[in-house]
Write a protein that holds these residues in place. Structure first.
Motif, PDB file in Angstrom:
ATOM      1  N   VAL A   1      -3.632  -4.003  -6.478  1.00  0.00           N
ATOM      2  CA  VAL A   1      -4.326  -4.097  -5.201  1.00  0.00           C
ATOM      3  C   VAL A   1      -5.352  -5.221  -5.223  1.00  0.00           C
ATOM      4  O   VAL A   1      -5.511  -5.957  -4.232  1.00  0.00           O
TER       5      VAL A   1
ATOM      6  N   SER B   1       0.885   3.942  -3.020  1.00  0.00           N
ATOM      7  CA  SER B   1       0.556   5.336  -2.731  1.00  0.00           C
ATOM      8  C   SER B   1       1.603   6.284  -3.318  1.00  0.00           C
ATOM      9  O   SER B   1       1.265   7.311  -3.920  1.00  0.00           O
TER      10      SER B   1
ATOM     11  N   ARG C   1       0.821  -1.208   0.000  1.00  0.00           N
ATOM     12  CA  ARG C   1       0.000   0.000   0.000  1.00  0.00           C
ATOM     13  C   ARG C   1       0.857   1.261   0.000  1.00  0.00           C
ATOM     14  O   ARG C   1       0.547   2.243  -0.686  1.00  0.00           O
TER      15      ARG C   1
END
Length: 352
Positions: free
Chosen positions: A348, A323, A319
């Motif tokens: 994801v 990001s 994650r």
């Protein structure tokens, strides 16, 4: 991505296949003057480069097309260079890992070993022939990659820049491969050590360099080239962590990847590196790396790795890198940013 752009990328990938077909046909013709062994080498190398997803060429063509590039034949040569680089690195990686097959069929080394044993050559000698042929084949594919960039017809600063990007991809991949070899022995590496290795070994040549090459070829502004490099680095690292995760906890029927091989090999992944720092390690270490692990022992290892928090650490890292990749897209034109953002969404989804 609109229909026109989709068609443009598709046309570009068709040209990549044409470029590779032409390259292997010419190489096979050249090989005839050097004897049957050399002809066989090029035949096996061609097989090794076929049937793939053409992921790296797709990254080149995607960036090039969505940044306004229109000379698809020039781009196809650059994109094909990354496919040959991928072939070279895979062939060499199999030698380093002492693997004789890939996707269930003999690889370059396995093909030449098997041909030798069929001819009555003793196994140790046959294996030496196989690994020798694979090293030579990988070298040929590696040297050809830069030739294809030069064959694109691009000159001046862009040509130099494209060759520099390719050279850095090769340099980084070598460093990552060497780190992978060293991290497999001695002191347990840290999570950050593993991530640094995975970035150098795979992310640079699979994501960073192809995207930047497409942008440079399209004469994109420098801030876009830089942003694509950052995106490629972060998404490439995330992809590798996902592979580590699926290599232990994935559904083989869905991923097509073994979920026991890494555990039987004792591969030092981000999961293992984290678990080694926890109280669960004493229950993991005696089983990790055993070739004959039973289903119950595999389930035990997965349970202990999960209890150690390794799964959560991996997901948090994924994650985080996703990001950072998304943030880099703020400096990329909207249509290309949207298409690359789709890549992160697919990533994801793989770990949900």
């Amino acid at each position: 991505m609109n229909e026109d752009t989709t068609a443009l990328v598709g046309d570009g990938l068709a040209l990549v296949d044409e470029c590779l077909d032409r390259f292997f046909a010419l190489s096979a013709q050249r090989a005839k003057s050097y004897g049957r062994a050399m002809e066989g080498l090029w035949e096996v190398l061609r097989d090794a480069s076929s049937g793939g997803k053409r992921f790296r060429p797709r990254m080149v063509m995607l960036a090039y097309s969505l940044l306004g590039g229109t000379d698809l034949r020039a781009a196809a040569n650059v994109a094909a260079a990354y496919e040959l680089l991928h072939t070279a690195l895979v062939v060499h990686d199999d030698v380093i890992d002492r693997d004789w097959s890939r996707r269930g069929v003999p690889n370059v080394a396995g093909s030449f070993r098997d041909a030798a044993t069929t001819g009555g050559v003793p196994l140790p000698t046959a294996e030496h022939r196989g690994t020798s042929a694979a090293v030579i084949a990988g070298d040929l594919a590696l040297s050809a990659a830069s030739r294809l960039v030069e064959a694109s017809g691009v000159d001046g600063e862009r040509r130099s820049r494209l060759l520099d990007i390719l050279d850095e991809a090769i340099f980084a991949s070598a460093a990552g491969e060497m780190a992978d070899v060293d991290l497999a022995i001695g002191v347990m590496p840290s999570v950050d050590d593993i991530i640094a290795m995975e970035r150098a070994k795979t992310a640079v040549y699979s994501f960073e360099a192809p995207l930047q090459s497409g942008a440079v070829l399209a004469d994109a502004p420098e801030h876009v080239v830089s942003a694509l490099g950052i995106f490629g680095r972060e998404i490439g690292i995330a992809y590798q962590i996902v592979d580590d995760l699926l290599g232990v906890f994935g559904n083989e029927a869905v991923t097509g990847k073994s979920n026991s091989g890494d555990l039987r090999e004792g591969k030092r992944t981000i999961l293992v590196a984290h678990a080694a720092t926890t109280e669960h390690w004493s229950a993991i270490e005696p089983f990790l790396g055993k070739n004959d692990l039973t289903d119950d022992q595999l389930a035990h290892l997965r349970f202990r790795l999960d209890c150690s928090g390794a799964t959560l650490v991996a997901i948090e890292r994924i994650r985080g890198h996703v990001s950072l990749a998304e943030a880099a897209l703020a400096d990329v034109p909207a249509e290309l940013a949207g298409r690359l953002s789709d890549l992160t969404a697919e990533l994801v989804d793989r770990v949900r």
